[in-house]
Design an enzyme around this catalytic site. Sequence first.
Site, PDB file in Angstrom:
ATOM      1  N   CYS A   1      40.062 -13.021 -45.797  1.00  0.00           N
ATOM      2  CA  CYS A   1      39.614 -11.651 -45.544  1.00  0.00           C
ATOM      3  C   CYS A   1      40.479 -11.033 -44.443  1.00  0.00           C
ATOM      4  CB  CYS A   1      38.161 -11.537 -45.118  1.00  0.00           C
ATOM      5  SG  CYS A   1      36.984 -12.101 -46.331  1.00  0.00           S
ATOM      6  N   ARG A  14      46.930 -13.216 -45.955  1.00  0.00           N
ATOM      7  CA  ARG A  14      45.766 -14.017 -45.567  1.00  0.00           C
ATOM      8  C   ARG A  14      45.024 -14.565 -46.787  1.00  0.00           C
ATOM      9  NH1 ARG A  14      44.157 -13.289 -40.331  1.00  0.00           N
ATOM     10  NH2 ARG A  14      41.982 -13.660 -40.811  1.00  0.00           N
ATOM     11  N   TRP A  31      38.189 -12.247 -49.538  1.00  0.00           N
ATOM     12  CA  TRP A  31      38.360 -13.556 -50.173  1.00  0.00           C
ATOM     13  C   TRP A  31      36.950 -14.047 -50.430  1.00  0.00           C
ATOM     14  CZ3 TRP A  31      37.320 -18.796 -49.428  1.00  0.00           C
ATOM     15  CH2 TRP A  31      38.142 -19.694 -50.117  1.00  0.00           C
ATOM     16  N   ASN A  55      34.488 -10.080 -42.064  1.00  0.00           N
ATOM     17  CA  ASN A  55      35.237 -11.295 -42.364  1.00  0.00           C
ATOM     18  C   ASN A  55      34.405 -12.448 -41.822  1.00  0.00           C
ATOM     19  OD1 ASN A  55      37.021 -13.420 -42.414  1.00  0.00           O
ATOM     20  ND2 ASN A  55      38.505 -12.519 -41.007  1.00  0.00           N
ATOM     21  N   GLY A  56      34.003 -13.389 -42.675  1.00  0.00           N
ATOM     22  CA  GLY A  56      33.199 -14.523 -42.203  1.00  0.00           C
ATOM     23  C   GLY A  56      32.018 -14.772 -43.132  1.00  0.00           C
ATOM     24  N   GLU A  83      54.026 -33.712 -47.978  1.00  0.00           N
ATOM     25  CA  GLU A  83      54.238 -32.278 -47.769  1.00  0.00           C
ATOM     26  C   GLU A  83      54.978 -31.660 -48.967  1.00  0.00           C
ATOM     27  OE1 GLU A  83      53.118 -30.042 -46.038  1.00  0.00           O
ATOM     28  OE2 GLU A  83      54.599 -28.455 -45.979  1.00  0.00           O
ATOM     29  N   LYS A  87      53.513 -28.638 -51.268  1.00  0.00           N
ATOM     30  CA  LYS A  87      54.250 -27.384 -51.484  1.00  0.00           C
ATOM     31  C   LYS A  87      54.321 -27.069 -52.967  1.00  0.00           C
ATOM     32  CE  LYS A  87      54.181 -25.953 -48.508  1.00  0.00           C
ATOM     33  NZ  LYS A  87      53.721 -26.381 -47.205  1.00  0.00           N
ATOM     34  N   GLU A  93      50.756 -26.132 -54.457  1.00  0.00           N
ATOM     35  CA  GLU A  93      50.106 -24.892 -54.042  1.00  0.00           C
ATOM     36  C   GLU A  93      50.813 -23.642 -54.552  1.00  0.00           C
ATOM     37  OE1 GLU A  93      49.712 -24.111 -49.804  1.00  0.00           O
ATOM     38  OE2 GLU A  93      51.625 -25.051 -49.399  1.00  0.00           O
ATOM     39  N   HIS A 126      51.381 -50.221 -56.847  1.00  0.00           N
ATOM     40  CA  HIS A 126      49.943 -50.516 -56.820  1.00  0.00           C
ATOM     41  C   HIS A 126      49.154 -49.495 -57.647  1.00  0.00           C
ATOM     42  CE1 HIS A 126      50.587 -53.660 -53.896  1.00  0.00           C
ATOM     43  NE2 HIS A 126      51.385 -52.820 -53.245  1.00  0.00           N
ATOM     44  N   LYS A 158      45.790 -17.789 -46.123  1.00  0.00           N
ATOM     45  CA  LYS A 158      46.722 -18.270 -45.097  1.00  0.00           C
ATOM     46  C   LYS A 158      45.980 -18.945 -43.953  1.00  0.00           C
ATOM     47  CE  LYS A 158      50.709 -18.765 -43.090  1.00  0.00           C
ATOM     48  NZ  LYS A 158      51.507 -19.902 -43.593  1.00  0.00           N
TER      49      LYS A 158
HETATM   50  O1  M6R Z   1      46.820 -22.549 -39.816  1.00  0.00           O
HETATM   51  P1  M6R Z   1      46.710 -24.033 -40.021  1.00  0.00           P
HETATM   52  O2  M6R Z   1      47.959 -24.742 -39.729  1.00  0.00           O
HETATM   53  O3  M6R Z   1      45.542 -24.624 -39.273  1.00  0.00           O
HETATM   54  O4  M6R Z   1      46.397 -24.199 -41.553  1.00  0.00           O
HETATM   55  C1  M6R Z   1      46.140 -25.449 -42.124  1.00  0.00           C
HETATM   56  C2  M6R Z   1      46.249 -25.408 -43.619  1.00  0.00           C
HETATM   57  O5  M6R Z   1      45.324 -24.503 -44.152  1.00  0.00           O
HETATM   58  C3  M6R Z   1      47.654 -25.011 -44.087  1.00  0.00           C
HETATM   59  O6  M6R Z   1      48.635 -25.854 -43.568  1.00  0.00           O
HETATM   60  C4  M6R Z   1      47.738 -25.039 -45.623  1.00  0.00           C
HETATM   61  O7  M6R Z   1      47.620 -26.345 -46.090  1.00  0.00           O
HETATM   62  C5  M6R Z   1      49.049 -24.386 -46.098  1.00  0.00           C
HETATM   63  N1  M6R Z   1      48.800 -23.503 -47.183  1.00  0.00           N
HETATM   64  C6  M6R Z   1      50.043 -25.366 -46.577  1.00  0.00           C
HETATM   65  O8  M6R Z   1      51.214 -24.779 -47.004  1.00  0.00           O
END
Ligand code: M6R
Length: 615
Positions: A2, A27, A75, A101-102, A488, A492, A495, A511, A610
């Site tokens: 949001c 966001r 959101w 927002n919340g 990681e 990437k 997502e 395994h 975000k």
């Molecule tokens: O703002 P933050 O680093 O606390 O966010 C953590 C995760 O939400 C963030 O890293 C998320 O996994 C990303 N979309 C990854 O690319």
Amino acid sequence: MCGIVGYIGYRDAYPILIKGLQRLEYRGYDSAGVALFDGTNINLAKTKGKVEDLNKKAETDISLKGTLGIGHTRWATHGVPNDINSHPHYSNSGNLVIIHNGIIENYESIKKELLKRGYTFHSETDTEVLVNLIEEVQKTEDVKLGKAVQIALNQVVGAYAIAVFDLKKPDEIVVAKLGSPLAIGVGDKEFFIASDASPFIEFTNNAVYLEDEEMAIVRLGKEIKLRKIKDDAIAYPNILELQLNLEEIEKGGYEHFMLKEIYEQPRAILDTYRGRLLADQGLIRMAGIDQNLEKFLNANRIIIVACGTSWHAGLVAEYIFEDLARIPVEVEYASEFRYRNPVITDKDVLIAISQSGETADTLAAIKLAKEKGAFVFGVCNVVGSSIARETDAGAYTHAGPEIGVASTKAFTTQITVLTLIALKLAKEKGEFSSSKFHEFLTELETIPAKVEKALESNTLIEIIADVYKDSENCLYLGRGYNFPVALEGALKLKEISYIHAEGYPAAEMKHGPIALIDEQMPVIVIATKKGHYEKVVSNIQEIKSRKGKIIAVVTEGDKQVRSLADHVVEVPETLESLTPLLTTIPLQLLSYHIAVMRGCNVDQPRNLAKSVTVE
Ligand code: M6R
């Protein structure tokens, strides 16, 4: 999650709101809306979809006149994404209009009470309940909007950043915050309200960030009035001068923010260690560590909490801290840590890592650790964020705004900060000789140029992406320092391209995951020279004999893996503990190109936000 914007002043509010909502798109959201006061009426437009859909709808449906307005990107939490559930929401009289927002956790019981008193509800949202609660308080207590908001917020449980105005008193907007960010831009005879400073930075760089449980009345031609929601105490606005500039939050010629941010990494890493790494003096200077050195040196262990990519940076840090500084480290998902009754003592140091500094689970983990007496250190990117304020001390990453939902430069700059801390502690503990320390410092200084070199593989990676863009699954393997990089890389890819991907320690493959390997399965293997190289080569052979397709990330000049792999991407040579800063670059580019080729929305992937400000 949001985004909220608001404006009160002398300019047309609508363009400011729409531009502001576009800046907050990163966001994550599924619907958007605005409400404007045109001098007589409130004009409201909202829709499921993107800000550009809202813009089209508003242009045809409502008058865009007015110098007071609020806007929102939603959101969905309570209620599906649709036009009706979108914000803003009116109160029953039509006089109050709110954005939020919340989450209001006790909205159902409040709603029941309001229903008994004759209120009706059009949406499924907790927000519509809140605005009607404010209206009910206004009526029954006969108080002004500010007071009504305060009384109502004392009855709710949950998290919020809200902005609300009253048709009957259209010279003010009331805002309040608990758990979700809210900034007020202070201009000359005008105020801006937003979830972060990006919507108003071209108008003013003076901003007040509300603290939790604070509210403010921004009134035309008056100073901001801040007060505590709980006990009515006056709070004094701390007006900060922001360093942010417009260029940093625009794409600057790149097709996507993610690509821009990948390419910003040499500069971002340099900014992270600038002024901290003093190789010629054989020093690392970090105020947050220097002032709390004893806490770190006497710690029984370091606990790292984070989510997502930041958690992966925490895993890299575990290797670095244990390997270099010989301090025991545990890395935890913040969301698990906060609910599992962990054993924490005042001899523990907790490091919380967060790009946004607003992640709800990480914030909750910090609060828990503080209650149990641990010393809490934050590694954040966003200056003035909730985590930066909540921790006992910390270090900013100085990556600059990261707008793409997929974290890239946040990851490498977090690793840079954590490496500096580990090196400093290693030196202080006597784990390093001066020459070894010096070797690390000078090598760290070469990293921005080496990242630049790694980025030169972009065209090759685009060709590889074209071969594998239609894959349904992908496996990422790495060992030691590069195991978290494999995780990681997989995150990437999933997502932003929605391809199922798994990251594994290379030796774990046999395994279980080895059963997945056939000629359809691309396997990305990080096989740099230092660190278990021969073992990884054996793993590559195992994949090859099962006809898996191998994309290997190797050290410049490598011949052995080149003879086995289907594709090879080189990165420059560096110290083993610094390899994640280089090996992660090709993986970021690979997921980026695959996502673009699959027509995905790279910067705003579906369902993602975000900063995850709800649990
Ligand atoms: O703002 P933050 O680093 O606390 O966010 C953590 C995760 O939400 C963030 O890293 C998320 O996994 C990303 N979309 C990854 O690319």
